[in-house]
Enzyme design. Sequence first.
Site, PDB file in Angstrom:
ATOM      1  CB  ALA A  60      -0.919  -0.003   1.217  1.00 53.26           C
ATOM      2  N   GLY A 106      -0.628  -5.712   0.102  1.00 49.60           N
ATOM      3  CA  GLY A 106      -1.704  -5.756  -0.877  1.00 49.60           C
ATOM      4  C   GLY A 106      -1.266  -6.338  -2.204  1.00 49.60           C
ATOM      5  CD  GLU A 109      -3.978  -8.263   1.516  1.00 51.29           C
ATOM      6  OE1 GLU A 109      -4.589  -8.553   2.558  1.00 51.29           O
ATOM      7  OE2 GLU A 109      -3.750  -7.087   1.154  1.00 51.29           O
ATOM      8  CD  GLU A 129      -0.147  -6.554   5.045  1.00 50.46           C
ATOM      9  OE1 GLU A 129      -0.788  -6.606   3.989  1.00 50.46           O
ATOM     10  OE2 GLU A 129       0.602  -7.484   5.430  1.00 50.46           O
TER      11      GLU A 129
END
Length: 255
Positions: A60, A106, A109, A129
């Site tokens: 991110a 992300g 992901e 994270e």
Amino acid sequence: MELVEYTVKGAVALITLTRPPVNAINSQLIADIDEAVGLAEDEAIRAVVITGAPHFAAGADIVGFQKTFDTGGSERQASGLGEAISRFANLEKPTIAAVHGFALGGGLELAMGADFRYLAQSAKVGQPEILLGIIPGAGGTQRLARLVGPQRCKELCLSGRHVEATEALSIGIADEVVPDDELLDVALEAAERFAAGPTQAYAAAKRAVSRGFDRPLEEGLSIEAEQFARVFASRDAQIGVAAFLAKEKPEFTGS
């Protein structure tokens, strides 16, 4: 689309993230990914490759997190990314993530939303994270656990460590590890093979696995039988059976 290139060759769509230098994920990139996935829902598209270079996506955009703290707002980016990834995962055609460089947070992901992950030899993946005092919020704890098991998933999410491509292959995150300069060609060649295959059967297999997973066996068997009956009525099933009996190579239409 400002931050994603969408190109089509034959029946294969290529989605390329283009937010230099590392494809950090922000709201615009999420919107563009979602738009590209929407285009790939076209029935004429029979396989999809998603990629980014020199990094797939290094997580991110942390500057956006800080702005959220400063304004006192709530962080909606994870939910938006999660919805885009779920839309990608639910495409009724084979999908491949071709991972160069980093696929972190992300980025991983997003890669896990694909049916298959092909990693360059120099690639690194992970869910870091926790190092920011947060956790994955776009499916990381759930899709990763289903790939590597809950215990290994906890280890990766709680340590936040980077995983080399060879380890990613050994624990089930990666399906292939490919020399860096061959990665995209290998992924596209695989997608072209899928695009020439029985698209309806691919879709049925994906539905059977995703809908039956974690359900009692009898429910899973019922879902499988339903999907079998559905695809048995397809034109491609007739083509496949006829070709087998004639000892010929089937020429599937995707219908």
